[in-house]
Design a protein around this motif. Sequence first.
Motif, mmCIF file in Angstrom:
data_model
loop_
_atom_site.group_PDB
_atom_site.id
_atom_site.type_symbol
_atom_site.label_atom_id
_atom_site.label_comp_id
_atom_site.label_asym_id
_atom_site.label_seq_id
_atom_site.Cartn_x
_atom_site.Cartn_y
_atom_site.Cartn_z
ATOM 1 N N MET A 94 -21.232 -40.480 -81.415
ATOM 2 C CA MET A 94 -20.246 -41.501 -81.700
ATOM 3 C C MET A 94 -20.793 -42.547 -82.643
ATOM 4 S SD MET A 94 -18.473 -42.298 -78.111
ATOM 5 C CE MET A 94 -17.855 -43.808 -78.727
ATOM 6 N N ARG A 114 -19.435 -50.722 -77.050
ATOM 7 C CA ARG A 114 -19.596 -51.874 -77.942
ATOM 8 C C ARG A 114 -18.537 -51.874 -79.022
ATOM 9 N NH1 ARG A 114 -23.472 -53.126 -82.240
ATOM 10 N NH2 ARG A 114 -24.027 -50.939 -82.190
ATOM 11 N N MET A 124 -29.491 -35.624 -68.544
ATOM 12 C CA MET A 124 -30.085 -36.663 -69.391
ATOM 13 C C MET A 124 -29.775 -36.385 -70.854
ATOM 14 S SD MET A 124 -34.043 -37.658 -69.766
ATOM 15 C CE MET A 124 -34.431 -37.874 -68.085
ATOM 16 N N TRP A 173 -35.667 -43.437 -65.583
ATOM 17 C CA TRP A 173 -35.427 -43.457 -67.032
ATOM 18 C C TRP A 173 -33.987 -43.078 -67.346
ATOM 19 C CZ3 TRP A 173 -37.418 -45.555 -71.078
ATOM 20 C CH2 TRP A 173 -37.065 -45.095 -72.334
ATOM 21 N N ILE A 197 -24.302 -38.598 -76.298
ATOM 22 C CA ILE A 197 -22.950 -39.118 -76.534
ATOM 23 C C ILE A 197 -22.932 -40.248 -77.565
ATOM 24 C CG2 ILE A 197 -21.002 -40.246 -75.426
ATOM 25 C CD1 ILE A 197 -21.168 -37.319 -74.905
ATOM 26 N N PRO A 198 -23.794 -41.286 -77.480
ATOM 27 C CA PRO A 198 -23.724 -42.302 -78.536
ATOM 28 C C PRO A 198 -24.178 -41.799 -79.889
ATOM 29 C CG PRO A 198 -25.456 -42.836 -77.002
ATOM 30 C CD PRO A 198 -24.719 -41.714 -76.416
ATOM 31 N N VAL A 215 -26.631 -46.355 -72.930
ATOM 32 C CA VAL A 215 -25.583 -45.514 -73.531
ATOM 33 C C VAL A 215 -24.216 -46.140 -73.309
ATOM 34 C CG1 VAL A 215 -24.374 -43.346 -73.161
ATOM 35 C CG2 VAL A 215 -26.799 -43.334 -73.550
ATOM 36 N N THR A 238 -34.648 -39.930 -75.755
ATOM 37 C CA THR A 238 -34.166 -39.417 -74.471
ATOM 38 C C THR A 238 -33.527 -38.044 -74.628
ATOM 39 O OG1 THR A 238 -33.705 -41.691 -73.900
ATOM 40 C CG2 THR A 238 -32.836 -40.020 -72.443
ATOM 41 N N LEU A 240 -36.422 -35.855 -74.700
ATOM 42 C CA LEU A 240 -37.029 -35.776 -73.377
ATOM 43 C C LEU A 240 -36.202 -34.893 -72.451
ATOM 44 C CD1 LEU A 240 -39.193 -36.839 -71.443
ATOM 45 C CD2 LEU A 240 -37.671 -38.698 -70.881
ATOM 46 N N GLU A 291 -23.750 -49.043 -75.505
ATOM 47 C CA GLU A 291 -23.589 -48.626 -76.897
ATOM 48 C C GLU A 291 -22.193 -48.065 -77.138
ATOM 49 O OE1 GLU A 291 -26.157 -49.427 -78.983
ATOM 50 O OE2 GLU A 291 -24.543 -48.848 -80.343
ATOM 51 N N MET A 325 -26.152 -49.074 -85.402
ATOM 52 C CA MET A 325 -26.765 -49.185 -84.074
ATOM 53 C C MET A 325 -28.123 -49.829 -84.222
ATOM 54 S SD MET A 325 -27.288 -46.102 -81.382
ATOM 55 C CE MET A 325 -25.825 -45.194 -81.791
ATOM 56 N N ASN A 326 -28.460 -50.666 -83.299
ATOM 57 C CA ASN A 326 -29.781 -51.285 -83.264
ATOM 58 C C ASN A 326 -30.855 -50.185 -83.346
ATOM 59 O OD1 ASN A 326 -31.956 -52.857 -82.729
ATOM 60 N ND2 ASN A 326 -31.339 -53.435 -80.661
ATOM 61 N N TYR A 348 -17.475 -45.498 -85.305
ATOM 62 C CA TYR A 348 -16.498 -45.750 -84.241
ATOM 63 C C TYR A 348 -15.088 -45.533 -84.741
ATOM 64 C CZ TYR A 348 -20.387 -47.781 -81.782
ATOM 65 O OH TYR A 348 -21.573 -47.968 -81.149
ATOM 66 N N THR A 377 -34.675 -45.122 -78.850
ATOM 67 C CA THR A 377 -34.779 -44.821 -77.418
ATOM 68 C C THR A 377 -33.840 -43.688 -77.040
ATOM 69 O OG1 THR A 377 -35.101 -47.174 -77.126
ATOM 70 C CG2 THR A 377 -34.770 -45.867 -75.146
ATOM 71 N N ILE A 378 -32.598 -43.763 -77.526
ATOM 72 C CA ILE A 378 -31.618 -42.759 -77.127
ATOM 73 C C ILE A 378 -31.987 -41.403 -77.724
ATOM 74 C CG2 ILE A 378 -29.207 -42.125 -77.446
ATOM 75 C CD1 ILE A 378 -28.491 -44.981 -76.985
ATOM 76 N N ILE A 405 -32.670 -49.261 -80.062
ATOM 77 C CA ILE A 405 -31.838 -48.541 -79.100
ATOM 78 C C ILE A 405 -31.628 -47.116 -79.581
ATOM 79 C CG2 ILE A 405 -29.635 -48.555 -77.911
ATOM 80 C CD1 ILE A 405 -31.068 -50.928 -77.189
ATOM 81 N N LEU A 426 -26.057 -37.167 -71.486
ATOM 82 C CA LEU A 426 -25.773 -38.595 -71.483
ATOM 83 C C LEU A 426 -26.262 -39.251 -72.765
ATOM 84 C CD1 LEU A 426 -24.666 -40.643 -69.464
ATOM 85 C CD2 LEU A 426 -26.981 -41.103 -68.798
ATOM 86 N N ALA A 427 -27.460 -38.853 -73.208
ATOM 87 C CA ALA A 427 -28.045 -39.554 -74.349
ATOM 88 C C ALA A 427 -27.471 -39.104 -75.671
ATOM 89 C CB ALA A 427 -29.555 -39.357 -74.359
#
Lengths: 346, 175
Positions: free
Chosen positions: A45, B173, A35, B159, A41-42, B167, A12, A15, B170, A1-2, A48, A8-9, A5, A38-39
């Motif tokens: 994962m 992807r 929030m 935000w 989940i990646p 998300v 979050t 946060l 990501e 993953m970048n 992949y 940031t995730i 990003i 949602l954040a």
Amino acid sequence: MNPLIFTTILMTVLLGTMIVMMSSHWLMIWIGFEMNLLAIIPILMKKYNPRTMEASTKYFLTQATASMLLMMAIIINLMHSGQWTITKVFNPTASIIMTSALAMKLGLTPFHFWVPEVTQGISLTSGLILLTWQKLAPMSILYQISPSINLNILLTMAVLSILVGGWGGLNQTQLRKIMAYSSIAHMGWMTAVLVYSPTLTMLNMLIYIMMTLTMFMLFIQSSSTTTLSLSHTWNKTPLTTTLILITLLSMGGLPPLSGFMPKWMIIQELTKNSSIILPTLMAIMALLNLYFYMRLTYSTSLTMFPSTNNMKMKWQFETKQITLLPPLIVMSSLLLPLTPMLSILD
Amino acid sequence: MMTYIVFILSVIFVVSFVGFSSKPSPIYGGLVLVVSGGVGCGIIMNFGGSFLGLMVFLIYLGGMLVVFGYTTAMATEQYPEVWVSNTTVMGVFLLGLLMEVMLVLYVLKSEEVGVVFKFSGVGDWAIYDTGDSGVFSEEIMGVAALYSYGAWVVIVTGWSLLVGVLVILEVTRGD
């Protein structure tokens, strides 16, 4: 993953939990939970393959259902009290629904079924975040509504969680599932004392997070996800076998290690409130937990299993350096003499 | 009928929710979402919130559902499931409809209903005042309060939406 990003995730996720813990308006708490969900989940994962995707989907579905139940409880509370502040839940129906929603988020029985499956499907680091950080937000809300929680429901869920956490972990060889069942049992201990003394819930949460962090980091360092793979650590880093022994016995709640402190305090608080059968049952069921921790120590540090010569060399990439590990190990085993200091948690 | 318009609109709202919860193909789910959005807009407008109703139509139906419709049309299968094509879907839809009808009859027949909260018959659903406090309408004051006292809410929701997009990108992807 970048990396940008990913940062940031991850921020979050932090946060979201911070918003849950410091808000005084029910809607903001719900937004914080969403929030957070949602954040993360990646993060679950990160690799992949179908296993992680299935685990993330299960996590998302159960946590979204819990958020919906929480929203319904918030609205029922609003209808009966006309205000959005957290201090007291004015209606018993809202209180019960809220307790069930937060139990679903924590993984208490009878809503515990997602914990082993999700923890098993994701990587060790993601499992670490799932079992430690994600417990902070629901527990903080339970702490804040603790005066108005229905005692019968919470105690039933707590005792059943300790039972399921102990019993369910007995047949496991996968380390992540073992940690998941240990998490269910510890959540049961935490919520059992919530109505009597929320301070002890916070103490137990603190010690539990330290011990679980230590265990996961020891697993990450030896890159082991099964008992068999863990039993080969004597070959790579013999010192970690001793550390695994000490930390696992601390998780089982044996004195003089620090894992004994929350159990001791909880049993004392429960007996002070004239319930004798309940802490006896809880202490007996904690023995189930201790059994599978001891089985791990038996295979890892106390014996060397007979194996063929080519299995003895454990192959891994370069040695991982985990800076936080030594202080965590010290804290998760030697904190018992500091028990009088738990008054700072008030 | 006009006195009980909110009750009637709420019933249609619940029926459309049953319509997409019984899981036909997403294209038909989007269809009942349009209906439920329009009906929800009607409920909000009956409480005096004309601005918010317009927002529902413009942003929700005209923005989000249009995008949803386009993406579903791109990803649809050859024979999408309708409510009557699959026995399971039809069964769940009929079950939801039956429960809603029984609830409506219960509300209409009995004097006082006490399911989770008490309200006495259909009369409680009629609106007596539209929430105008003096000169300004209450709902425009609410919108103004969102951007002044509720700045933190705006920041947090903004935000969340940004991170939601990140998300989703990501997750879809792949490798």
